[in-house]
Structures are given as C-alpha cells and as structure tokens.
Scaffold this motif. Structure first.
Motif, PDB file in Angstrom:
ATOM      1  N   LYS A   1      -4.895   8.265  13.816  1.00 55.99           N
ATOM      2  CA  LYS A   1      -3.791   8.111  12.877  1.00 55.99           C
ATOM      3  C   LYS A   1      -3.239   6.682  12.912  1.00 55.99           C
ATOM      4  CE  LYS A   1      -2.412  10.788  10.663  1.00 55.99           C
ATOM      5  NZ  LYS A   1      -2.688  11.098   9.246  1.00 55.99           N
ATOM      6  N   MET A   2      -3.274   6.043  14.074  1.00 58.31           N
ATOM      7  CA  MET A   2      -2.802   4.664  14.165  1.00 58.31           C
ATOM      8  C   MET A   2      -3.666   3.747  13.304  1.00 58.31           C
ATOM      9  SD  MET A   2      -0.070   4.373  16.052  1.00 58.31           S
ATOM     10  CE  MET A   2      -0.120   2.635  16.405  1.00 58.31           C
ATOM     11  N   VAL A   3      -4.983   3.966  13.308  1.00 52.01           N
ATOM     12  CA  VAL A   3      -5.870   3.146  12.482  1.00 52.01           C
ATOM     13  C   VAL A   3      -5.553   3.344  11.001  1.00 52.01           C
ATOM     14  CG1 VAL A   3      -8.285   2.755  11.828  1.00 52.01           C
ATOM     15  CG2 VAL A   3      -7.674   3.148  14.231  1.00 52.01           C
ATOM     16  N   GLU A   4      -5.308   4.591  10.584  1.00 55.28           N
ATOM     17  CA  GLU A   4      -4.970   4.862   9.186  1.00 55.28           C
ATOM     18  C   GLU A   4      -3.647   4.203   8.801  1.00 55.28           C
ATOM     19  OE1 GLU A   4      -4.945   8.996   8.390  1.00 55.28           O
ATOM     20  OE2 GLU A   4      -6.934   9.373   9.265  1.00 55.28           O
ATOM     21  N   LEU A   5      -2.658   4.295   9.687  1.00 59.10           N
ATOM     22  CA  LEU A   5      -1.353   3.717   9.369  1.00 59.10           C
ATOM     23  C   LEU A   5      -1.415   2.197   9.314  1.00 59.10           C
ATOM     24  CD1 LEU A   5       0.995   5.992  11.534  1.00 59.10           C
ATOM     25  CD2 LEU A   5       0.652   6.054   9.060  1.00 59.10           C
ATOM     26  N   LYS A   6      -2.200   1.576  10.175  1.00 57.57           N
ATOM     27  CA  LYS A   6      -2.341   0.120  10.131  1.00 57.57           C
ATOM     28  C   LYS A   6      -2.953  -0.331   8.812  1.00 57.57           C
ATOM     29  CE  LYS A   6      -2.683  -0.940  15.072  1.00 57.57           C
ATOM     30  NZ  LYS A   6      -3.555  -1.479  16.152  1.00 57.57           N
ATOM     31  N   ALA A   7      -3.952   0.394   8.340  1.00 57.26           N
ATOM     32  CA  ALA A   7      -4.557   0.051   7.053  1.00 57.26           C
ATOM     33  C   ALA A   7      -3.567   0.241   5.911  1.00 57.26           C
ATOM     34  CB  ALA A   7      -5.808   0.904   6.826  1.00 57.26           C
ATOM     35  N   LEU A   8      -2.791   1.316   5.965  1.00 55.17           N
ATOM     36  CA  LEU A   8      -1.798   1.562   4.926  1.00 55.17           C
ATOM     37  C   LEU A   8      -0.730   0.478   4.924  1.00 55.17           C
ATOM     38  CD1 LEU A   8      -0.466   3.364   2.779  1.00 55.17           C
ATOM     39  CD2 LEU A   8       0.612   4.633   4.656  1.00 55.17           C
ATOM     40  N   ILE A   9      -0.274   0.090   6.111  1.00 56.14           N
ATOM     41  CA  ILE A   9       0.766  -0.942   6.203  1.00 56.14           C
ATOM     42  C   ILE A   9       0.239  -2.280   5.698  1.00 56.14           C
ATOM     43  CG2 ILE A   9       2.101  -2.288   7.865  1.00 56.14           C
ATOM     44  CD1 ILE A   9       2.533   0.284   9.437  1.00 56.14           C
ATOM     45  N   ALA A  10      -1.017  -2.578   5.987  1.00 53.41           N
ATOM     46  CA  ALA A  10      -1.606  -3.831   5.495  1.00 53.41           C
ATOM     47  C   ALA A  10      -1.628  -3.857   3.967  1.00 53.41           C
ATOM     48  CB  ALA A  10      -3.003  -4.003   6.058  1.00 53.41           C
ATOM     49  N   ASP A  11      -1.960  -2.733   3.348  1.00 53.41           N
ATOM     50  CA  ASP A  11      -1.964  -2.670   1.882  1.00 53.41           C
ATOM     51  C   ASP A  11      -0.555  -2.798   1.318  1.00 53.41           C
ATOM     52  OD1 ASP A  11      -4.692  -2.345   2.001  1.00 53.41           O
ATOM     53  OD2 ASP A  11      -4.600  -0.143   1.868  1.00 53.41           O
ATOM     54  N   LEU A  12       0.428  -2.111   1.957  1.00 50.02           N
ATOM     55  CA  LEU A  12       1.797  -2.165   1.457  1.00 50.02           C
ATOM     56  C   LEU A  12       2.421  -3.546   1.644  1.00 50.02           C
ATOM     57  CD1 LEU A  12       3.190   1.292   2.673  1.00 50.02           C
ATOM     58  CD2 LEU A  12       2.548   0.629   0.347  1.00 50.02           C
ATOM     59  N   ARG A  13       1.993  -4.275   2.642  1.00 48.68           N
ATOM     60  CA  ARG A  13       2.487  -5.638   2.810  1.00 48.68           C
ATOM     61  C   ARG A  13       2.135  -6.498   1.598  1.00 48.68           C
ATOM     62  NH1 ARG A  13       4.079  -7.494   7.927  1.00 48.68           N
ATOM     63  NH2 ARG A  13       3.714  -6.044   9.650  1.00 48.68           N
ATOM     64  N   GLN A  14       0.921  -6.327   1.094  1.00 52.67           N
ATOM     65  CA  GLN A  14       0.471  -7.123  -0.033  1.00 52.67           C
ATOM     66  C   GLN A  14       1.027  -6.618  -1.362  1.00 52.67           C
ATOM     67  OE1 GLN A  14      -3.793  -7.204   0.109  1.00 52.67           O
ATOM     68  NE2 GLN A  14      -3.882  -8.362   2.027  1.00 52.67           N
ATOM     69  N   GLU A  15       1.105  -5.296  -1.533  1.00 53.26           N
ATOM     70  CA  GLU A  15       1.518  -4.733  -2.812  1.00 53.26           C
ATOM     71  C   GLU A  15       3.034  -4.761  -2.994  1.00 53.26           C
ATOM     72  OE1 GLU A  15      -0.070  -0.828  -3.086  1.00 53.26           O
ATOM     73  OE2 GLU A  15      -2.158  -1.468  -2.955  1.00 53.26           O
ATOM     74  N   LYS A  16       3.788  -4.328  -1.973  1.00 54.43           N
ATOM     75  CA  LYS A  16       5.234  -4.161  -2.126  1.00 54.43           C
ATOM     76  C   LYS A  16       6.052  -4.944  -1.116  1.00 54.43           C
ATOM     77  CE  LYS A  16       4.860   0.419  -4.235  1.00 54.43           C
ATOM     78  NZ  LYS A  16       5.382   1.808  -4.269  1.00 54.43           N
ATOM     79  N   HIS A  17       5.408  -5.844  -0.386  1.00 51.82           N
ATOM     80  CA  HIS A  17       6.110  -6.682   0.588  1.00 51.82           C
ATOM     81  C   HIS A  17       6.900  -5.828   1.565  1.00 51.82           C
ATOM     82  CE1 HIS A  17       4.992 -10.154  -1.828  1.00 51.82           C
ATOM     83  NE2 HIS A  17       5.479  -9.530  -2.894  1.00 51.82           N
ATOM     84  N   LEU A  18       6.216  -4.947   2.253  1.00 52.60           N
ATOM     85  CA  LEU A  18       6.835  -4.022   3.199  1.00 52.60           C
ATOM     86  C   LEU A  18       7.607  -4.789   4.267  1.00 52.60           C
ATOM     87  CD1 LEU A  18       6.930  -0.942   3.869  1.00 52.60           C
ATOM     88  CD2 LEU A  18       5.039  -1.364   5.437  1.00 52.60           C
ATOM     89  N   THR A  19       8.848  -4.340   4.555  1.00 51.64           N
ATOM     90  CA  THR A  19       9.693  -5.042   5.524  1.00 51.64           C
ATOM     91  C   THR A  19      10.159  -4.180   6.684  1.00 51.64           C
ATOM     92  OG1 THR A  19      11.673  -4.514   4.229  1.00 51.64           O
ATOM     93  CG2 THR A  19      10.563  -6.606   3.744  1.00 51.64           C
ATOM     94  N   CYS A  20      10.042  -2.848   6.600  1.00 46.06           N
ATOM     95  CA  CYS A  20      10.627  -1.993   7.633  1.00 46.06           C
ATOM     96  C   CYS A  20       9.877  -0.675   7.691  1.00 46.06           C
ATOM     97  CB  CYS A  20      12.105  -1.755   7.344  1.00 46.06           C
ATOM     98  SG  CYS A  20      12.948  -0.733   8.567  1.00 46.06           S
TER      99      CYS A  20
END
Length: 525
Positions: free
Chosen positions: A165-184
């Motif tokens: 699950k950690m691997v899946e969440l890291k990939a999701l967070i990487a995508d959200l950083r680029q798409e929506k500028h994830l901050t928290c």
C-alpha cells in the motif's frame, strides 16, 4: 589583608563611572553564579521571552486581575511565538490558514470487525470518509485533492500501512503533486503517534495531520471570543504532551517529539496561566447561573453532534433574528444564552452549546467544561439529532456517552451527583428524509421549515414544570388590584378571564412555583 587596603582606599577615593559600575556588577554576578551559567542564561532567556510577550510585570498583574467590569483578563500570552513553534512542530498547524491547501484524505479502517475498536458497527468507512471531507471543507481555502478509503489489519503498527500500500500511495502522491500541487496529507484517525507521523512524513515528504490536528485548526478559526480562545488553547496542550510522551533520552529522534527544557517550561507556564483563566471563567459562569437562579429562569440546554442543527432549532423557538446558523462543523464554540417563551408564557433560557464529534479524545471536549457546565446543570436537555445523516444512531450514542462523562467530571467524580437532567430527544431535518422514523418517543421536526415545533414546546413545558416544581393554578384576585400586578411580575400568567360570580374580580391562570406562591400568601393573605 594589608596588601588590599591601598586598593580599597583607592577605590573609595576614585569616583566610579556608570560603565565601570556595570562591569564590576557583571563580574561579581558572573562569579557568584559560576558553574551554573548555562541554566541561568536559559532561565533569563525564558523570562525575557515572557516579558516581551506580556509587556512587563505590571501588564501581567493587570491581566491576572481583569478589568473593573468583570471581563476576562488581557490574554496576550496566547500570542506567543515560542509556543507557536512548539505547537506547529507537534501538530503541523499554524495560525495562518489563509494560504491555499490541497489535501489528500486517507480514511484508514480495520477490515476485520473483530478488531475494530470504538467504531460502531453501523458506521461505514464511506461515512467516515464523508465526515473527514467535511472537516477539510470547514477550513477556507482548503480543498480536497483526493479522498480514498484504505483497509488495514491494525491501526497501531508504526508504519500504519503495509509495504504494498505504501508503494501505491507514493505513486498516487507523485501524480497529485504534478496535477493539483498537493501540499498536505490528512490521515483521518483520532490521533497518530509521533512514530507514525514521523515515518509517514519521511516516506511521503509531506506534512501529515490527524483528526485532532484538523479539528484544532477549525476551532482556532471559529474561536472569536476570549472564552473560546482560552478553551481552544487549553485543548492543544494534551496533544502536544502526548506527542512528546514517548520520547526517550537515548532515542529521542526515533521515539518521540523532542522538547527542550525551555519548551517544556513554556508549555507548563502556558498551562498554568490557562488553568487560572479558565477557573475565572468557571467562577463567572457560576455567578451568572446564580443570578439566573435568583431571577427564577428555567434553563433548557440544547446539545447534539456537530452540525445537527442546534442553533437553527434555537432560532426557530426564540424567533431571534440575530442568530445566524451556518452549515459548518464546530460553527458554535461558545455557550450562549437566548431568551424564549413557552406556550404557558413562562420565560425560559435556551443555552446553545458546542457540538460533539466521534473519534476524538474525550479530553478535547473536557477543555470546554467551563462552559459546558451550563448544559450539565440545566433543568432540561434537548438532544438534537440529524435524522438525515446515515450514522445518526451512532452519533446519538456518542453524544449520550460524552454527556455522561462530562457530568461525571463536573460532579468531581461523584457518581451519586452525576445524574443528567431530563433529556428530550429531537430528530431534526425530517424534511430531508423520504421515510421518517417511526419512533413515537422522539420529536420529528424541521428547524429550517419550522415544522413539528408545537409538540416539542409542549413537551419542554411539561418537563420544565416537573423539574422546577412549578404548577398551573387558577387564582381569583381583585380586578386591577396589587395582587394582579404582583402576579404579572413574579409568575407566568397564561390568561385572565372575568369571574361571572364576582364582577369586580378576575380568574387568573398562572404558572407559579411553590416558593413564589408562599411569597404571595405572605404578602396578600
């Protein structure tokens, strides 16, 4: 000693300049405290910080006394930069909430029902996720980038999530950083241990917040009065101490949040000042209750889960235009009094209270006990419940258990005196439900549409008369006499009709207590 006499005579003979006095004074002072220089410097720095935050000892003494009008003391110590650094490090929050935040919500839940703790069986993960999203939406400029449920085997493991699950969440967070500028990252769990929070922040490289941190941020936003600010500030301290509780001397960086001696002293000083101010609040509230008791006003406390419609109900019952209900979580933090009238013309006071929420430590709401005492010591409690919410049964159980816990604390741990007042259950927002409940013991209303209020008022009247020892009587008094004026002033007059047998007398239907009736008899009979 003879070799020092010429030097001493020279010292007495020569006038000392102020600079020389300062040098000699500092040298003697340094010699006196030699060996504990570090401790002295740290203490002096702390005292300087406190004096800078309070503008001198005189201002501090004036703040402790309060003003002549009985208002709360000057609480400039709440705006302490040194404390904000400690709180920000432990809770990942700041006083500046104007900046835009893109938040990823993770709602963890235990897959096996046998291992689920403190979560009712009828509460689904999707409902928990919706409540977590509502928390984020309660903050301005905070947006939900994505919200998802995460099944777990246990909520206590240090990593919280498994390796896959950690691997899946890291990939999701990487995508959200680029798409929506994830901050928290918001992990919707009551409290995360420091080890869990540190591990997740190191893995995801994002600030991690739990439910306690987010709720404190909302409370800070809505705390506009002095009493609310005091209670919110007090609610922050148990969380900070719990984050540092697991700290080890040899493994501080890995086991818990590191607090220096100066930071611990800052927390202790702040807690001491807050307790002193909250004691003042409790005394002021007690004086107000005594005044209301002397004026013989019955008290109706309106309690319930957050955003259940408590303020809307009070507005419907009192027709008070100044009340402005908001569709937000924790919109009400202060216990406020609102005058109302029952069908028998008896004047009552409705107390609006702070809403409760599940999956939060009870200690968070115990910090509001200074104002929640008004609810615990009321004559009748009206429990407002959101019937349209899918988890209204679980919310009802949570509020009832919290009320019992608060009543136990208000009574000082005495179970014999921790009995709650009579409770009237009210299902609100019935206009949003296609199939209303068939429970006849509960009032079904809509505060916004103002439906179902007449039976509720009749029930409140009946409970108030029983709780306060009042009763309805018919009294024959001279028309226009002093008896009539006295009853209008000291009792609730339902109506007056002419007495057919005695034209110069009136039949007055009144609601009166036994004590007031005895006073009337002593005055006129």
């Amino acid at each position: 000693m003879t070799s020092l006499r010429p030097l001493m005579r020279l010292t007495r003979a020569l006038p000392l300049r102020p600079a020389m006095v300062g040098v000699l004074h500092s040298r003697f002072k340094y010699t006196q405290h030699q060996g504990v220089k570090g401790i002295r410097n740290r203490k002096s720095f702390f005292e300087a910080q406190m004096q800078a935050g309070q503008h001198g000892d005189e201002d501090h003494e004036e703040a402790e006394r309060g003003d002549s009008n009985g208002n709360l003391a000057d609480m400039r110590f709440l705006d302490d930069r040194a404390y904000d650094e400690v709180a920000g490090g432990a809770m990942r929050i700041s006083r500046d909430i104007a900046s835009t935040q893109q938040v990823l919500i993770l709602q963890p839940y235990v897959k096996w029902s046998a291992k689920r703790q403190k979560i009712p069986s009828d509460v689904r993960p999707v409902d928990q996720l919706a409540e977590a999203s509502a928390l984020i939406h309660s903050l301005p400029n905070w947006q939900v980038a994505k919200a998802l449920k995460v099944p777990l085997e246990s909520l206590e493991r240090k990593t919280l999530f498994g390796s896959g699950k950690m691997v899946e969440l890291k990939a999701l967070i990487a995508d959200l950083r680029q798409e929506k500028h994830l901050t928290c990252l918001f992990v919707s769990k009551g409290t995360l241990s420091f080890a869990q929070k540190r591990f997740l922040e190191a893995e995801f490289r994002l600030p991690v917040m739990d439910r306690y941190s987010v709720v404190i941020q909302i409370l800070r936003l809505h705390a506009t009065t002095a009493e609310a600010r005091l209670q919110v500030a007090m609610a922050e301290l148990p969380y900070i101490w719990s984050q540092a509780k697991d700290a080890s001397v040899t493994q501080t960086r890995r086991q818990g949040y590191s607090l220096t001696d100066l930071q611990k002293e800052i927390l202790r000083t702040r807690e001491r000042k807050l307790r002193a101010e909250l004691d003042r609040v409790r005394r002021q509230r007690q004086l107000l209750r005594q005044k209301r008791k002397q004026q013989n006003y019955p008290i109706v406390a309106v309690v319930g889960y957050t955003n259940a419609g408590k303020t809307s109900l009070i507005k419907a019952l009192t027709v008070e235009d100044a009340l402005q209900p908001r569709n937000q979580l924790f919109a009400t933090l202060d216990v406020t009094a609102h005058a109302g009238q029952l069908p028998c013309n008896l004047q009552v006071i409705y107390m609006d209270t702070v809403g409760f929420m599940s999956d939060l430590p009870t200690g968070l709401f115990e910090c509001f006990v200074a104002t929640l005492e008004d609810a615990m010591l009321a004559d009748v409690i009206v429990h407002v419940q959101d019937l349209s919410h899918p988890c209204h049964a679980a919310q009802r159980s949570h509020v009832e258990s919290t009320l019992r816990s608060l009543a136990f604390n208000v009574s000082g741990g005495d179970s014999a005196t921790s009995q709650l007042p009579p409770i009237i259950n009210v299902y609100n927002k019935c206009d949003l439900v296609s199939q209303p409940s068939s429970d006849a013991a509960v009032h079904h209303i809509s505060a916004r549409a103002q439906t179902g209020l007449e039976p509720l008022l009749a029930d409140i009247e009946e409970q108030i008369l029983a709780a306060t020892g009042r009763r309805k009587l018919q009294m024959r008094v001279p028309s226009g006499g002093p008896e009539m004026a006295w009853l209008y002033k000291n009792a609730a007059v339902v109506d007056t009709v002419a007495d057919e047998a005695y034209p110069n007398r009136l039949m007055m239907h009144v609601v009166i207590s036994q004590r007031t009736l005895d006073q009337f008899k002593r005055e006129f009979l």
